[in-house]
Write an enzyme that holds these catalytic residues in place. Structure first.
Site, short mmCIF file in Angstrom:
data_model
loop_
_atom_site.label_atom_id
_atom_site.label_comp_id
_atom_site.label_asym_id
_atom_site.label_seq_id
_atom_site.Cartn_x
_atom_site.Cartn_y
_atom_site.Cartn_z
N GLY A 1 1.57 -6.12 -14.68
CA GLY A 1 1.66 -5.90 -16.12
C GLY A 1 3.02 -5.36 -16.50
O GLY A 1 3.92 -5.26 -15.66
N TRP B 1 8.47 1.77 -7.64
CA TRP B 1 7.11 1.51 -8.09
C TRP B 1 6.08 2.25 -7.23
O TRP B 1 5.15 2.88 -7.74
CB TRP B 1 6.86 0.00 -8.13
N LYS C 1 5.40 -8.01 -6.79
CA LYS C 1 5.48 -9.22 -7.62
C LYS C 1 6.42 -10.23 -6.99
O LYS C 1 7.63 -10.12 -7.10
CB LYS C 1 5.97 -8.85 -9.03
N VAL D 1 15.80 -4.70 -4.45
CA VAL D 1 15.56 -6.13 -4.32
C VAL D 1 15.44 -6.80 -5.69
O VAL D 1 14.76 -6.29 -6.57
CB VAL D 1 14.26 -6.38 -3.53
N GLU E 1 13.70 -9.51 -7.00
CA GLU E 1 12.62 -10.41 -6.56
C GLU E 1 12.77 -11.81 -7.15
O GLU E 1 12.43 -12.80 -6.50
CB GLU E 1 11.25 -9.83 -6.93
N ARG F 1 11.63 4.10 6.76
CA ARG F 1 12.55 4.91 7.58
C ARG F 1 12.09 6.37 7.65
O ARG F 1 11.81 6.99 6.63
CB ARG F 1 13.96 4.84 6.99
N LYS G 1 7.71 -14.32 -14.13
CA LYS G 1 8.50 -13.71 -15.21
C LYS G 1 9.83 -13.16 -14.68
O LYS G 1 10.80 -13.05 -15.45
CB LYS G 1 7.69 -12.64 -15.94
#
Lengths: 330, 330
Positions: free
Chosen positions: B137, B11, B101, B278, B280, B32, B191
């Site tokens: 979004g 992202w 998020k 990850v 989330e 890193r 979500k």
């Protein structure tokens, strides 16, 4: 107890299987005599619901009297265009449940304006029966007939709705009741148009982000329109609105979503209209947009689907225009 | 104008590409040093966003001072767990936008009860900056970086939000503003948990009907919880709630949906937690359910995800229990 299921497409057949499995005798009416004979011979609807055995309690027939006589309940699972004509000529049942998702635009007469009618209203007019309910929700026939877990909504007068809920409920088919008949019917009809739009996004490979944005805004448009026609906002956010939109807009089973995809890949409206199974969204969007234009109502996404399907607008252009609307507050 | 993007996952990298393509110089910070060097050498994020060229205006670095010095804006695209620690040690930017998020459950101290915090709150505490906005979004990084049409929401104080809207907007990335910061952040975090549930339905092959019903009811649960924490109901029905839920719950790109699928097919929580990217939703559901249990709040779908992921409950059993809840009015 006897139930008549009027219409031997995928959905009428699945509902018959569901009821018969619960021990309820079902008369499944098909328009063509040869088709009813075929269903009786194979004990399978090879045309519309292949691979699902018809239980012994399902009796396929093309005789309206045989189907309706003594029936406690009639489930109407016809194409929306056929409902008025077929039911007008039929013997009456005491209670009807519309399982058809569509809208009908009356032709208007003597200078009167055209009126958009829900299927329960069409059934009421055709049969003269006071009380008509509707069954709607995220219900692919293929999955219901295979006993995959499904939730649905029966809407209308409370006592009747509770009775139908009891008749239809099973461990794999959970039926909720609603008193919002307009909302439940409009949700089922309007989502087919948004599924066409979703199919166009799929066909153009615009991606998951664009599809999610389009359906989110489309649901809002559905609500703007549906509440103006008497539905309650909460209904559109429930199983019969959003739920059905998800099941249709994201499913490979869906005829409407698939038709949108085929449309942007070059299929003609005529081809889609003449397919073996009815693409209800194409009729709904026509009724809707003609009505909305006459009344000056703004429905950009529904309009875009209409222009692509009926006016030959280039799909990428129509969808880009939707995306390009001036961003403002959410 | 200079923007710092903190976090060089998919992202953060996509946002950098978006901005640089608009002519905005971006410092893309990676934790890193070797990874920052790799990004500079290949001009591509081969680990998290393969196949997308980094424009010349993107400067990858592992030096916080280099990234933040003179930046007008910092976009935070870190895993939720890393935000507090990393930003506490960083030089400050005048304005932060959370693009992460997740939720954070504070550990509580001296007998005080634990508090659930949104990422903008965590950033605010870590940096001491007054104003933190959030971007959320239906935004798969892979699609944004390939310029597929996408809509997003920036939430927070109106003037700042309008400024960020102008900075980020492009012909393919439409940014809306919202003043409902809690709602926009909660939608993006919650979500992910519903996407885990959707993945479980997919993994168990329960069908499109069941998935649509689960997500429809899940959205309602999200709203019950999200409005209790200060979000507005309308926000959850918009792009940052429903929109993001659709993009995540129905996408093959989604890590969270995919993790749900892997979970019911036998992957262990440990495997999923230790994956390269990850998940989330696994952290969010933990924070959420621990908080809800302490407060006696009922969240059946979120609870079911938690029990499957953290308590080893058999997934089909957990999902069947959800389906078997007594049907009532819709």
């Amino acid at each position: 107890m006897k139930v008549a299921v009027i219409g031997a497409g995928a959905w009428g057949t699945a509902l018959s299987v569901l009821l018969a499995t619960k021990g309820v005798p079902v008369y499944l009416w098909a328009r063509r005599r040869e088709f009813a004979e075929e269903l009786r011979a194979y004990r399978e609807n090879r045309t519309y619901l292949p691979g699902v055995a018809l239980p012994a309690l399902v009796w396929p027939t093309s005789e309206a009297e045989e189907a309706l006589e003594g029936a406690d309940l009639a489930l109407v699972a016809l194409p929306s265009r056929a409902v008025r004509e077929i039911l007008s000529a039929f013997p009456k049942a005491p209670l009807y449940v519309s399982a058809t998702k569509g809208l009908y635009l009356s032709s208007g007469s003597g200078g009167s304006s055209r009126v958009l009618k829900r299927m329960s209203q069409v059934i009421q007019e055709a049969t003269g029966v006071d009380q008509v309910l509707a069954l709607s929700g995220p219900n692919h026939a293929e999955e219901v007939a295979r006993f995959l877990p499904t939730a649905s909504v029966v809407a209308g007068e409370e006592r009747a709705a509770r009775w139908v809920q009891a008749v239809l409920s099973s461990p794999t088919f959970r039926v909720y009741t609603s008193q919002d008949l307009p909302g439940v019917e409009l949700g089922g009809a309007l989502k087919n148009v948004l599924a066409l739009a979703a199919g166009m996004v799929d066909g153009l490979r615009l991606g998951d982000n664009a599809k999610a944005a389009l359906l989110t805004r489309g649901l809002r448009e559905m609500i703007r329109f549906g509440t103006a026609l008497g539905g309650r906002e909460a209904t559109f956010y429930g199983l019969a609105g959003l739920g059905d939109l998800l099941a249709t807009g994201y499913s490979l089973h869906s005829r409407n979503r698939g038709a949108g995809e085929r449309l942007v890949r070059g299929a003609s409206l005529k081809e889609l209209m003449e397919g073996r199974q009815v693409v209800e969204g194409l009729f709904t969007v026509q009724a809707l947009v003609e009505w909305a234009r006459a009344g000056g109502v703004e429905l950009p996404i529904f309009e875009a689907v209409y222009r692509v399907a009926y006016e030959g607008e280039e799909p990428l252009r129509a969808l880009s225009q939707l995306m390009a609307r001036e961003p403002k507050a959410e």
